[in-house]
Design a protein around this motif. Structure first.
Motif, PDB file in Angstrom:
ATOM      1  N   GLU A 128     -10.191 -49.437  25.309  1.00  0.00           N
ATOM      2  CA  GLU A 128      -8.747 -49.700  25.190  1.00  0.00           C
ATOM      3  C   GLU A 128      -7.987 -49.263  26.443  1.00  0.00           C
ATOM      4  OE1 GLU A 128     -10.465 -47.803  23.065  1.00  0.00           O
ATOM      5  OE2 GLU A 128      -9.468 -45.905  22.638  1.00  0.00           O
ATOM      6  N   ILE A 129      -8.445 -48.159  27.066  1.00  0.00           N
ATOM      7  CA  ILE A 129      -7.790 -47.744  28.305  1.00  0.00           C
ATOM      8  C   ILE A 129      -8.096 -48.762  29.406  1.00  0.00           C
ATOM      9  CG2 ILE A 129      -7.704 -45.944  30.073  1.00  0.00           C
ATOM     10  CD1 ILE A 129      -6.309 -45.126  27.542  1.00  0.00           C
ATOM     11  N   PHE A 238       0.075 -45.946  28.835  1.00  0.00           N
ATOM     12  CA  PHE A 238      -1.116 -45.826  27.986  1.00  0.00           C
ATOM     13  C   PHE A 238      -2.281 -45.270  28.803  1.00  0.00           C
ATOM     14  CE2 PHE A 238       1.045 -48.947  25.254  1.00  0.00           C
ATOM     15  CZ  PHE A 238       0.755 -48.430  24.007  1.00  0.00           C
ATOM     16  N   GLN A 243       3.917 -40.601  27.207  1.00  0.00           N
ATOM     17  CA  GLN A 243       4.811 -41.349  26.323  1.00  0.00           C
ATOM     18  C   GLN A 243       6.144 -41.721  26.971  1.00  0.00           C
ATOM     19  OE1 GLN A 243       5.092 -39.688  22.398  1.00  0.00           O
ATOM     20  NE2 GLN A 243       3.044 -40.434  21.930  1.00  0.00           N
ATOM     21  N   ILE A 246       5.706 -45.045  28.251  1.00  0.00           N
ATOM     22  CA  ILE A 246       5.606 -46.049  27.180  1.00  0.00           C
ATOM     23  C   ILE A 246       6.994 -46.368  26.634  1.00  0.00           C
ATOM     24  CG2 ILE A 246       4.622 -46.563  24.916  1.00  0.00           C
ATOM     25  CD1 ILE A 246       2.259 -44.778  25.615  1.00  0.00           C
ATOM     26  N   ILE A 247       7.808 -45.321  26.399  1.00  0.00           N
ATOM     27  CA  ILE A 247       9.157 -45.545  25.850  1.00  0.00           C
ATOM     28  C   ILE A 247      10.010 -46.323  26.863  1.00  0.00           C
ATOM     29  CG2 ILE A 247      11.309 -44.460  25.082  1.00  0.00           C
ATOM     30  CD1 ILE A 247       9.648 -42.091  24.086  1.00  0.00           C
TER      31      ILE A 247
ATOM     32  N   MET B   1     -11.267 -45.493  19.017  1.00  0.00           N
ATOM     33  CA  MET B   1      -9.937 -45.408  19.631  1.00  0.00           C
ATOM     34  C   MET B   1      -9.344 -44.027  19.348  1.00  0.00           C
ATOM     35  SD  MET B   1      -6.904 -48.237  19.293  1.00  0.00           S
ATOM     36  CE  MET B   1      -7.823 -49.645  19.914  1.00  0.00           C
ATOM     37  N   SER B   2      -8.828 -43.385  20.374  1.00  0.00           N
ATOM     38  CA  SER B   2      -8.306 -42.024  20.201  1.00  0.00           C
ATOM     39  C   SER B   2      -6.995 -42.033  19.429  1.00  0.00           C
ATOM     40  CB  SER B   2      -8.088 -41.377  21.566  1.00  0.00           C
ATOM     41  OG  SER B   2      -7.004 -42.004  22.200  1.00  0.00           O
ATOM     42  N   GLU B   4      -4.484 -40.403  20.221  1.00  0.00           N
ATOM     43  CA  GLU B   4      -3.427 -40.449  21.227  1.00  0.00           C
ATOM     44  C   GLU B   4      -3.035 -41.902  21.541  1.00  0.00           C
ATOM     45  OE1 GLU B   4      -4.523 -39.168  25.121  1.00  0.00           O
ATOM     46  OE2 GLU B   4      -2.583 -38.248  25.506  1.00  0.00           O
ATOM     47  N   PHE B   5      -4.043 -42.768  21.615  1.00  0.00           N
ATOM     48  CA  PHE B   5      -3.784 -44.176  21.927  1.00  0.00           C
ATOM     49  C   PHE B   5      -3.010 -44.852  20.794  1.00  0.00           C
ATOM     50  CE2 PHE B   5      -4.742 -48.641  22.715  1.00  0.00           C
ATOM     51  CZ  PHE B   5      -4.602 -48.708  24.084  1.00  0.00           C
ATOM     52  N   GLN B   7      -1.078 -43.360  18.667  1.00  0.00           N
ATOM     53  CA  GLN B   7       0.292 -42.834  18.770  1.00  0.00           C
ATOM     54  C   GLN B   7       1.086 -43.607  19.814  1.00  0.00           C
ATOM     55  OE1 GLN B   7       0.748 -38.719  19.857  1.00  0.00           O
ATOM     56  NE2 GLN B   7      -0.144 -38.071  17.905  1.00  0.00           N
ATOM     57  N   GLY B   8       0.412 -43.890  20.915  1.00  0.00           N
ATOM     58  CA  GLY B   8       1.050 -44.656  21.986  1.00  0.00           C
ATOM     59  C   GLY B   8       1.500 -46.026  21.490  1.00  0.00           C
ATOM     60  N   ILE B   9       0.643 -46.681  20.722  1.00  0.00           N
ATOM     61  CA  ILE B   9       1.004 -48.009  20.192  1.00  0.00           C
ATOM     62  C   ILE B   9       2.219 -47.902  19.277  1.00  0.00           C
ATOM     63  CG2 ILE B   9       0.223 -49.910  18.718  1.00  0.00           C
ATOM     64  CD1 ILE B   9      -2.597 -49.449  19.771  1.00  0.00           C
ATOM     65  N   VAL B  11       4.587 -45.663  19.339  1.00  0.00           N
ATOM     66  CA  VAL B  11       5.773 -45.430  20.175  1.00  0.00           C
ATOM     67  C   VAL B  11       6.203 -46.721  20.876  1.00  0.00           C
ATOM     68  CG1 VAL B  11       6.580 -44.261  22.257  1.00  0.00           C
ATOM     69  CG2 VAL B  11       5.313 -42.986  20.521  1.00  0.00           C
TER      70      VAL B  11
END
Lengths: 468, 98
Positions: A128-129, A238, A243, A246-247, B1-2, B4-5, B7-9, B11
């Protein structure tokens, strides 16, 4: 769940505060009264974020070498100085290209962040990263080169006309698919070469995607690139697990998307149509243009028409910006108001080269913003308007959009200036507008064509008004 | 999937909706300042750029980090300043409106 240290809690909450300040700031930007404060609140949010990241690095003692700090400080000073220089020096008429350039730098920065993460290779990516890193690279790279092509077009470094790409939209589709395929290769195999191929292809795609788009479609392109710069930042967020990025990125992505949709509605064209059609490349019916008779106006004719009007509506377009005629409009309007004539301004959403372009120019000339009417406010007024003064606008007043189903702009919402008693069109020549379409309005009985540079025309009219 | 990831989604999606709702009814008069102000906010990538420049391994990473900081700072400083310059001009001139 692991307990966070006090420092980590403070840092996380400070990033949240930055995000909240961005939202409050954007909210402020939605009303003229609060806009300036809103922008400053958002800037404070940015300052908070910058202080926090530096504090974070110091607190965790992550930066070992003095050289690394030197790079950061040098980058901040150099970038800040360039940004301040450009922002303070720009003419209001050049605003679209500057906004385009700033977009490009933002997108480029996000791509560079993703690239640095790959190069440093401190850890192996999860799938995903890998996806967010690839998206940050690709979207950031498209934003970088796309914005600079937009800049070059707006600045007149290259022609504003659409430039055909060999193979047309299909070429762009192939490049896009190849970039995605290269990214998938890297994500699947862990071999980073694919990321670089994808980045290179995306840099090319930015050029080939924007080159075929004509100048009048620039409001859409700039809005879309604005949205892209936000999405690239969010994707980088990400990748580095931050965050605040992201925001901030998501907010900008949404803002840009709203403007993009607004602009495409104002042109009655879909976004794919704007991006892929190369609109405005051909001049339809070029042979007929210039053979039909028009009524020509002198400065005296215009002055007389204006002097005996009770209500005047000014319709500005890109020609006003080119001629830097915003102050001349203000002077003429002030003289008319002095004589008790009501003056308003009707502004089409896509007049000019970026959303709100005309509003900025008229604001620069100290014209009160409550005199500026949008499409819905101005259209009901044209029936009671004595004189419409069109300054360097064409397609946004073309009645063919209402009456001629064969016209390429049929269905586009226009300003119904033909409902007014008299229309004075200030224009340099009879040449068709950007869309390359003849304008039947020019040949109507109630229309006077005033062939001149906008600024000269307005000044001459004001002088003639003084002699009446 | 972590986690943290994920949570990122969360947000990302919520912030997108907030952005959409907050900005949806912005008057056309403010379209340009909104765009350039939002553009300055996208310079939040400066945070990533500073981390990249400060923690990068090797010369190439250092160069990439440096340019990331420069680009992001141009975006941030230029964006907020030019927006402020524009908004300074937006005035309601008393007595002109009838």
């Amino acid at each position: 769940m692991t307990e966070l240290s006090f420092t980590e809690i403070v840092i996380a909450l400070a990033y949240l505060a930055a995000g909240v300040l961005f939202i409050v700031g954007l909210k402020g930007l939605t009303s003229p009264k609060t806009a300036r404060k809103g922008n400053r609140i958002a800037a404070v949010g940015m300052l908070v974020a910058i202080i926090v990241v530096i504090a974070d690095l110091v607190a965790h003692n992550t930066v070992s070498a003095t050289a690394a700090w030197a790079i950061v400080v040098a980058g901040i000073i150099v970038g800040g100085a360039i940004g301040a220089f450009l922002a303070l020096r720009v003419q209001m008429t050049d605003m679209p290209q500057l906004v385009a350039a700033f977009n490009g730098f933002g997108g480029g920065a996000s791509a560079l962040v993703a690239a640095e993460v790959i190069v440093s290779a401190e850890y192996s990516f999860s799938a995903e990263i890998g996806v967010t890193t690839a998206l940050s690279l690709i979207i950031g790279a498209i934003t970088l080169t796309g914005s600079f092509i937009a800049y070059a077009k707006l600045q007149g470094l290259i022609g504003g006309k659409p430039v055909a790409i060999p193979g047309g939209p299909a070429t762009n589709a192939v490049i896009a698919v190849a970039a995605l395929a290269a990214s998938i290769f890297s994500i699947a195999t862990g071999n980073v070469a694919g990321y670089w191929v994808a980045t290179a292809l995306a840099l090319v795609l930015g050029v080939t995607a924007v080159l075929p788009i004509g100048g009048a479609d620039m409001p859409v392109v700039i809005s879309l690139l604005n949205s892209f710069s936000g999405i690239a930042a969010a994707m980088a967020g990400f990748t580095i697990g931050n965050q605040a990025l992201i925001i901030g990125g998501a907010l900008v992505g949404a803002a840009g998307l709203i403007l993009t949709l607004d602009m495409s509605v104002a042109m009655n064209r879909s976004i794919p149509n704007i991006l892929f059609s190369g609109f405005g490349g051909t001049v339809a019916g070029a042979d007929e243009i210039g053979t039909k008779p028009v009524k020509r106006a002198t400065p005296d004719d215009a002055a007389i028409a204006l002097a005996y009007a009770q209500s005047v509506m000014v319709v500005p377009g890109y020609g006003l910006a080119v001629a830097q005629a915003q102050h001349a409009v203000r002077d003429l309007a002030a003289e008319l108001e002095e004589r008790g004539i009501e003056v308003h301004y009707a502004i089409h959403p896509v007049a000019g080269r970026m959303p709100g372009h005309m509003n900025v120019l008229l604001a620069e000339a100290d014209i009160s913003y409550d005199l500026l009417l949008d499409l819905d406010q101005s259209n009901p007024k044209f029936g009671q308007t004595d004189v419409v003064l069109v300054i360097g606008a064409n397609d946004v007043i073309n009645p063919a959009a209402k009456n001629d189903p064969d016209s390429p702009i049929y269905g586009m919402p226009i300003l119904n200036v033909d409902e007014a008693r008299t229309v004075i069109v200030v224009k340099r020549s009879l040449s068709p507008g950007f869309a390359g379409i003849d304008n039947p309005l020019f040949y109507e009985d109630g229309t006077m064509m005033f062939f001149a540079d906008a600024k000269a025309a307005l000044e001459d009219t004001l002088a003639a008004l003084g002699n009446l | 999937m972590s986690s943290e990831f994920i949570q990122g989604i969360v947000v990302f999606v919520l912030a997108s909706f907030v952005g959409f709702e907050v900005i949806r009814r912005v008057p056309p008069t403010l379209h340009t300042p909104l765009m350039s102000g939002a553009n300055a906010i996208s310079g939040i990538t400066i945070v990533g750029a500073i981390i990249a420049a400060a923690t990068g391994n090797g010369v190439v990473a250092g160069i990439l980090g440096f340019f990331a900081v420069v680009f992001a700072m141009i975006n941030v400083v230029g964006g907020f300043l030019v927006t402020d310059r524009m908004l300074e001009m937006f005035k309601k001139v008393p007595g002109k409106s009838r």
